[in-house]
Design a protein around this motif. Sequence first.
Motif, mmCIF file in Angstrom:
data_model
loop_
_atom_site.group_PDB
_atom_site.id
_atom_site.type_symbol
_atom_site.label_atom_id
_atom_site.label_comp_id
_atom_site.label_asym_id
_atom_site.label_seq_id
_atom_site.Cartn_x
_atom_site.Cartn_y
_atom_site.Cartn_z
ATOM 1 N N THR A 552 1.181 -0.903 -0.311
ATOM 2 C CA THR A 552 -0.421 0.208 -0.072
ATOM 3 C C THR A 552 0.720 1.751 -0.492
ATOM 4 O O THR A 552 2.101 1.314 0.795
ATOM 5 C CB THR A 552 -0.654 -0.058 1.259
ATOM 6 N N SER A 571 -0.140 4.136 -5.185
ATOM 7 C CA SER A 571 -1.202 2.953 -5.702
ATOM 8 C C SER A 571 -0.519 1.942 -4.962
ATOM 9 O O SER A 571 0.369 2.138 -4.561
ATOM 10 C CB SER A 571 -0.393 3.235 -7.551
ATOM 11 N N ASP A 572 -1.399 0.978 -5.508
ATOM 12 C CA ASP A 572 -0.978 -0.099 -3.925
ATOM 13 C C ASP A 572 -0.689 -1.040 -5.863
ATOM 14 O O ASP A 572 -1.284 -0.819 -6.849
ATOM 15 C CB ASP A 572 -1.963 -0.404 -3.468
ATOM 16 N N THR A 573 0.267 -2.098 -5.344
ATOM 17 C CA THR A 573 0.676 -2.734 -5.570
ATOM 18 C C THR A 573 0.435 -4.560 -5.089
ATOM 19 O O THR A 573 0.112 -4.631 -4.252
ATOM 20 C CB THR A 573 1.596 -2.879 -6.028
ATOM 21 N N GLN A 604 -2.522 -1.632 -9.010
ATOM 22 C CA GLN A 604 -3.579 -2.585 -8.505
ATOM 23 C C GLN A 604 -4.415 -0.844 -8.805
ATOM 24 O O GLN A 604 -5.879 -1.169 -8.764
ATOM 25 C CB GLN A 604 -3.722 -2.412 -6.951
ATOM 26 N N ASP A 605 -4.441 0.366 -8.625
ATOM 27 C CA ASP A 605 -4.819 1.145 -9.174
ATOM 28 C C ASP A 605 -4.364 2.185 -9.972
ATOM 29 O O ASP A 605 -3.062 2.762 -9.789
ATOM 30 C CB ASP A 605 -4.154 2.409 -7.303
ATOM 31 N N PHE A 607 -2.583 6.023 -11.593
ATOM 32 C CA PHE A 607 -2.963 6.842 -10.957
ATOM 33 C C PHE A 607 -2.541 7.627 -12.160
ATOM 34 O O PHE A 607 -1.553 7.369 -12.915
ATOM 35 C CB PHE A 607 -1.138 7.260 -9.671
ATOM 36 N N ALA A 621 -4.649 1.228 -13.832
ATOM 37 C CA ALA A 621 -4.828 -0.406 -13.169
ATOM 38 C C ALA A 621 -4.300 -1.707 -14.146
ATOM 39 O O ALA A 621 -4.720 -1.523 -14.687
ATOM 40 C CB ALA A 621 -5.876 -0.241 -12.416
#
Length: 735
Positions: A552, A571-573, A604-605, A607, A621
């Motif tokens: 996160t 971003s989360d990865t 995952q998001d 940006f 994403a």
Amino acid sequence: MKESKVTENPVPDAGCRVVGLVTLVFASGFSSAQSTASSGSPPSALNPVVVTGTRVEQSSFSLPMSIDVVEAADIQEGRPRVNLSESLVRVPGLVIQNRQNYAQDLQVSSRGFGARSTFGIRGIRLIVDDIPATMPDGQGQAANINLGSTKRIEVLRGPFSAIYGNASGGVIQAFTEDGPPGTVLSGTLLGGSYGTIRGEMTLGGTLGGTAGPGGAGIGGTPGPFNYVVDISRFETQGFREHSAATRYQSSAKLTYRFNQDATLTLVTNHLHQGDTLDPLGLTRVQASADPSQADERATTFNTRKSIDNSQGGLVYEHRFSAANTVKLIGYMGTREILQFLAVPRGAQTSATSSGGVVDLDREFGGLGLRWTYRSSGPRPLTVTSGIDYDGSRERRKGFENFVGTALGVRGGLRRNENNTVTSFAQYVQTEWEFSPAWALSAGLRHTEVNFRSEDFFIRAGNANDSGSITYRNVNPVMGLLYKATPALNLYISTGSGFETPTFSELGYKPDGTAGLNFALKPSKSLNVEAGIKWLPANNTRVNLALFESRVTGEIVPATSSGGRTTFQNASDTRRRGVELSVYSRFRSDLSTYLSYAYLDATFQDAFSSNRGTAAAVTVAAGNFLPGVPRNTAYGELVWRRGLPGFSAAVEAIYRDKIFANDTNTEAARHYAIANIRLSYSHQVKAWKFTEFVRVDNLTDTKYIGSVIVNEGNSRFYEPAPGRNYMVGVSASYTF
């Protein structure tokens, strides 16, 4: 968008042939293992003792974690001993890309951690003989490790890496060899393609022992003083234009044993690289047209880097009883860097620009205290507890890289600041065999990292960027191991980790206002791993691990303008994959090794970031993390005889496609290469000689060896050399 293709293999079936070789190596080793009786104890090479996972000596087979050992033979035999990439390429999950650029060091990632680094190493902790080789903010340099006198390297991956603190997505720990009994003087000289020459001298021994049938310390009582001193010089003109380098290294390990329970070890090392040339990265078109060229800006600005790094440390270990041991560690060092960059004059007109010359003078050091308790009996318990303090203080200056019409020279001052970072941590770790079939490992670490910057360059348009910020984090880890049979262990482990920004990422705010980027937070990870450790026969070892990491607040670029790059938690990865290694010694003189890793690492998001373009760039994403391949494989077939005798080995390496930027619009193609090495060793009285020859990239494949992640001018690619050669000779004399 379409993916950009970088290079094509000139031999269409080269990749197929090398991948086929890897398959053959695996098949031959595994089938041989099945034909061997499983009775008896496996050789120690199949079940090495490690210390990195728990800070105490334990069998790697009995630990619920992924940890690999690279022994001296795999570090030194038939290798130039210049880069970690030579030997650590065999470790699954660890990706080391040789930039062919000694001004920027290697690019190293572990399960995707550390892949975004554009220079040096971050996200992975480096340790040499208990002495940290990574700064408190998570930055390290692989070149500081002297491979000429390294006897073993341990590589830890997965949840238990977090017990080493900030930016420990993985841990690489090197151990220097001890001096032999008596006194031995040895030397090595090698030469090869692109004007490569390396010379090395090593002196090691033991003093103060009683004489035995073989001389002092041989067959008698070992002396209290053990030493090994190593000096080397490496020079290359480089595969690419404007990439020449000269490196001087020296190291020493001096150990004094007061008695059976107390030892004091002094470890020192020094690295000097003067005016190491930097060819810069190439665009896709440049790399395809002539991979050996340097970008014209490299010669226009004479891009180069000078490095001086000196470090020394003391390790005192005292065993108070059979169960209680205390270790005290202290170290200090200095690092000086002068680097000339290819920043155009026009880009330095902004008041916020730090210029095109970096002048860094750093002092660092630290202390560590560790207590270990080990109980025996039917339910053994091990407890390790300690505290670590590390600090670094640097004076960083920036200058223009021009004076009048002259380029590539130190000009006017554009940056002047003092930066201090300290880390204070406390940890405890336990291993408990609470039943004959079950063992529990657990740990907890609290880390506090403090950043402070004092800005002395304050002008109109360049406000005071002084400031300070402190990050704190608690990282628990836990693992459970089940002994299904004496030859099969199953395990699962989990834990959390964190990675603070480095000073370069923390230095400026995206909105351009003064001060440190206080909005930037550490990225945090939750890691899970399950694995199998299997000894199917007394000559074969199989390790299999499945893992997932969710990060996160991944730190990514936010803006790039006015000579400054800023960063954000955008971003989360998710990183998940499989790692497999199979080692088999199916005859006394023949062995095989295979490793394979699969990594699915994605954002995952979505940006966005502004890279100085008219509009912000959007990263979707699901995009793959740049700098890491999805599939990697290594295979090796080795034949060794005794002394005198020959040894021969063939190595096969496969790397999948590697994206060069967050948007996944640029990528280096997959490649497969093969290497061979041959050597002959013989002895004449007190002399031992070894001659060797090595050929890398047998099929002369054109490929990209490394990418510069998110390079602002689209110069992402650093090509690797075609077929190249090396020959050498070593000699040692025992007094």
